[in-house]
Scaffold this motif. Structure first.
Motif, short mmCIF file in Angstrom:
data_model
loop_
_atom_site.label_atom_id
_atom_site.label_comp_id
_atom_site.label_asym_id
_atom_site.label_seq_id
_atom_site.Cartn_x
_atom_site.Cartn_y
_atom_site.Cartn_z
N SER A 1 0.22 11.11 2.70
CA SER A 1 1.35 10.20 2.93
C SER A 1 0.91 8.76 3.18
CB SER A 1 2.17 10.71 4.12
OG SER A 1 3.20 9.80 4.45
N CYS A 2 -0.26 8.57 3.81
CA CYS A 2 -0.71 7.24 4.22
C CYS A 2 -2.08 6.92 3.62
CB CYS A 2 -0.77 7.14 5.74
SG CYS A 2 0.72 7.70 6.57
N PRO A 3 -2.13 6.59 2.35
CA PRO A 3 -3.42 6.36 1.70
C PRO A 3 -4.11 5.07 2.11
CG PRO A 3 -1.64 5.86 0.17
CD PRO A 3 -1.00 6.43 1.41
N HIS A 4 -3.40 4.18 2.81
CA HIS A 4 -3.98 2.87 3.16
C HIS A 4 -4.41 2.77 4.62
CE1 HIS A 4 -2.83 1.29 -0.76
NE2 HIS A 4 -1.63 1.82 -0.59
N MET A 5 -4.72 3.89 5.25
CA MET A 5 -5.17 3.88 6.64
C MET A 5 -6.46 3.08 6.78
SD MET A 5 -4.19 5.20 9.61
CE MET A 5 -3.27 6.69 9.20
N GLU A 6 -6.51 2.23 7.83
CA GLU A 6 -7.67 1.37 8.06
C GLU A 6 -8.44 1.73 9.33
OE1 GLU A 6 -6.29 -2.63 8.04
OE2 GLU A 6 -5.59 -2.57 5.95
#
Length: 388
Positions: free
Chosen positions: A147-152
């Motif tokens: 769901s959250c491919p851009h986690m940093e």
């Protein structure tokens, strides 16, 4: 049972949230019986805007089936539950980690667990689910990853763990505690493999996750998290045995951007093998290793410094004698102070007197960012340029 209706309402309403720190709370399967969600991770996965997230490992726990959820626990004298495990029962002595697939492989979480290249299940072999059940199982964390491919910035912080250097007591090793939640025992290598699919992840912190034993997930993270700059690991697996060491050493060559590395485990051998593996990560700039009962190879440390040319901050706290530590520290500073003007080194026995004074000689920025273990999610960082 905890009433999480307020938290659920908040997460469903605030769909633009990008940063959240809930690592201090426990949310288990029984707390979600009145909701359509299998775990807190599944609830968080409804928001695909997350960039920074900190949570407790037990929030990833879920009962898969009566057969596969059979686990044996024993109450230890300290008062918390740990899984009974026969040391080395599932660990091959010379396991080939190079043949292990990375997290970007489509078979990472759905592969047949009986295959030789896949990690063994974290559950005992006597209660292993069937192949069809295993292939249909999707770890709760993987739902969040998809769901959250851009986690940093991601953290799995056990709420019952306190580092030897913590934000509450500072540099006081005797305040270190580890009381993992019973539900976190079901979270192991297989459940964390999917972290390697976060290719934009820059900072990762994993603390007190007793189910991580072989370190397969660390290799997957190294291969898949190509943007990772900071990695902090504390007390994974069993406290008395650093079983994930081989997986960690195999991972170092694949960290292409790693600058800050912090490792804490009471029984850790900082020998030539480990230091040689670490030196293959040439981007390292700051290293902090805490091993209360650990050993240290002085010649290996010297070779490590020689090979990692960008290293400017090195902290090592072990069980070696004060004279050995002081001698090595003086040698490193004297040898590299001209070629690396910003170098700072602190090598000291963890339980010896004068530890606070020794660490106080380090720049405040290194103490705040490397020495003291704390969450960085939803916390406004200090502006060191303005302070200084």
């Amino acid at each position: 049972y905890n009433d999480i209706s307020g938290l659920q309402a908040l997460l469903l309403a605030c769909t633009e949230l990008r940063s959240l720190n809930i690592s201090g709370i426990h949310v288990h399967t029984q707390d979600l019986t009145a909701t359509p969600y299998s775990s807190l991770a599944a609830l968080l996965a409804l928001n695909n805007n997350w960039r920074c997230l900190s949570m407790s490992p037990c929030c990833l726990s879920v009962e898969r089936s009566p057969k596969s959820s059979k686990r044996t626990f024993s109450l230890v004298p300290e008062g918390y539950l740990v899984k009974r495990r026969r040391i080395g029962s599932n660990v091959a002595p010379n396991q080939n980690f190079a043949a292990f697939p990375d997290a970007n492989s489509p078979s990472t979480s759905q592969e047949d667990p009986s295959a030789s290249s896949s990690p063994p299940s974290s559950s005992p072999s006597s209660s292993s689910p069937s192949v069809s059940d295993e292939s249909a199982f999707v770890p709760e964390l993987e739902k969040l990853v998809r769901s959250c491919p851009h986690m940093e910035n991601f953290e799995l912080n056990c709420s019952g763990f306190r580092s030897a250097f913590n934000k509450y007591f500072g540099v006081h090793p005797t305040t270190c505690t580890s009381s993992p939640c019973m539900f976190s025992l079901t979270v192991g290598d297989q459940e964390l493999m999917c972290i390697g699919r976060w290719k934009y992840l820059k900072s990762l912190q994993l603390t007190s996750i007793p189910g991580v034993n072989q370190g397969h997930c660390l290799l997957a993270i190294a291969k898949g998290c190509v943007s990772l700059e900071k990695l902090s690991i504390a007390c994974l697996g069993q406290i008395a045995h650093c079983l994930y060491r081989s997986g960690l050493l195999a991972a170092f060559p694949f960290f292409s951007q790693l600058k800050d590395f912090r490792l804490e485990h009471p029984y850790l051998k900082i020998d030539d093998t480990m230091l040689t593996a670490m030196s293959r990560c040439s981007t390292l700039e700051r290293v902090c290793i805490i091993a209360k009962n650990g050993t240290m190879d002085t010649e290996g440390v010297k070779d490590f410094f020689e090979k990692v040319e960008k290293l400017i901050c090195f902290q090592l706290y072990t069980g070696r004698s004060l004279s050995v530590c002081r001698g090595l520290q003086a040698y490193l500073i004297s040898r590299y102070k001209k070629s690396r003007p910003a170098i700072c080194v602190c090598i000291h026995p963890l339980l010896s007197g004068g530890l606070q004074e020794a660490i106080a000689q380090l720049p405040d920025q290194h103490i705040d960012q490397m020495t003291i273990l704390k969450s960085t999610v939803s916390i406004r960082p200090l502006d060191w340029n303005a302070l200084g």
